[in-house]
Design an enzyme around this catalytic site. Structure first.
Site, PDB file in Angstrom:
ATOM      1  N   SER A  49       0.831  -1.208   0.000  1.00  0.00           N
ATOM      2  CA  SER A  49       0.000   0.000   0.000  1.00  0.00           C
ATOM      3  C   SER A  49       0.861   1.253   0.000  1.00  0.00           C
ATOM      4  CB  SER A  49      -0.892   0.000   1.249  1.00  0.00           C
ATOM      5  OG  SER A  49      -1.497   1.255   1.458  1.00  0.00           O
ATOM      6  N   TYR A  68      -2.456  -0.230  10.004  1.00  0.00           N
ATOM      7  CA  TYR A  68      -2.625  -0.822   8.670  1.00  0.00           C
ATOM      8  C   TYR A  68      -1.336  -0.685   7.862  1.00  0.00           C
ATOM      9  CZ  TYR A  68      -4.006  -1.192   3.783  1.00  0.00           C
ATOM     10  OH  TYR A  68      -4.071  -1.537   2.457  1.00  0.00           O
TER      11      TYR A  68
END
Length: 343
Positions: free
Chosen positions: A144, A169
């Site tokens: 990501s 995350y």
């Protein structure tokens, strides 16, 4: 090739699975179908792939597609289920694994951190172990843009330091990259991490900006504009993401083994940073609705600006995402109206 796609009922996983099928590959899709967002959207994606909702929800049951036959099958399974995941690998002999399954969302990681460790750390370790044990030729996995965290150098390059994530995350995705590097080094199999940049488009996730803004505007609700609108994102259309993933899956990793370049990371983004307010303007224009904008402070875990340098992707795969915001927004709005049966 015979390919395992995890997260196959998810936004990116659905599109990648469909594209692989269209190109003639045999795909086994895996998803745990959790309720992080509306599970009916996940079932609807599976129906598009020929998997009936009544069969998809049975854990551990491998279901053959009613559209694509043996070319696509689906199993409801969590990556944390080590024993059954091992059995799946033993049964199918996958050549390539595309791991797109993960607990997504920056803000939700503040509320439920355990879900991220279970899926993104423990689950990813199980994938690595299965790839090692069953001699998978190539592991392609989702990272990501959030790993860049507090990095201030724009545009983001894969050579930049990513040691300062600002959400759990992001930390789990950085951990995935480190774990993949370790397994590539120790066990000599190729791993490729893909840092996705703000993906949007048809069949998108309801927790992301494109969907949230559209849904609120259509239903006459205010939209939340964080950091008072002073945000920029490298918005990347789903078809561009999918094309990049497919090229990386299809290109043989044999030469990487021979040249001992087993571990690779790529940005997949539009190589362009768009102001959040301009993005909202494009949605307003396409819907012909003026948004009621509620300006709010920046959220914990959010970064102000993202921008992908994709030079490595161009050099190694002759590919650069290029869908404009205008075209991408129009495509999403068209899908949204059809899916929700709006005039």
């Amino acid at each position: 090739m015979k390919i395992l796609v995890t997260g196959a009922a998810g936004f990116i996983g659905y599109h990648v699975s469909k594209s692989l099928i269209d190109k003639g590959h045999t795909v086994v899709g895996l998803d745990n179908l959790n309720d992080y967002y509306d599970v009916n959207l996940k079932y609807a994606r599976l129906v598009e792939l020929g998997i009936p909702k009544t069969n998809a929800g049975v854990s551990g049951n491998l279901v053959k597609s009613q559209i694509h036959g043996e070319q696509f099958s689906f199993i409801k399974l969590a990556l944390e289920d080590k024993e059954n995941l091992h059995s799946l690998f033993a049964q199918h002999g996958f050549e390539v694994v595309c791991n797109l399954a993960a607990q997504a969302g920056v803000r939700y990681s503040l509320e439920n951190p355990s879900a991220y460790v279970d899926s993104n750390i423990v689950g990813f370790l199980n994938i690595l172990e299965c790839c090692r044990s069953f001699k998978v030729k190539h592991l392609v996995y989702a990272s990501s843009s959030s790993v860049y965290g507090m990095n201030k150098i724009i545009p983001f390059e894969t050579k930049h330091n990513v040691d300062h994530p600002i959400s759990l995350y992001a930390a789990t995705k950085k951990s995935n990259e480190l774990m993949a590097h370790t397994y590539s080094h120790l066990y000599k199999f190729p791993t490729t991490g893909l840092r996705f940049f703000t993906v949007y488009g048809p069949w998108g996730r309801p927790d992301m900006a494109m969907f949230l803004f559209t849904d609120a505007m259509v239903n006459g609700k205010p939209i939340k504009v964080f950091n008072n609108g002073n945000m920029e994102r490298d918005f990347t259309y789903i078809d561009d993401i999918t094309e990049g993933v497919i090229r990386i899956i299809e290109k043989s990793a044999t030469n990487r083994v021979e040249n001992n370049k087993l571990y690779k990371i790529y940005n997949i983004g539009n190589n362009n940073s768009v102001k959040l307010l301009d993005f909202i303007d494009a949605i307003e224009k396409e819907l012909n609705i003026k948004a009621n904008r509620q300006y709010l402070p920046i959220q914990p875990g959010d970064v102000e600006k993202t921008w992908a340098n994709v030079d490595d992707l161009i050099k190694d795969y002759d590919y650069e995402p290029n869908t404009s915001i205008k075209d991408g927004v129009a495509s999403f709005i068209d899908w949204y109206k059809k899916y929700y049966r709006l005039s």
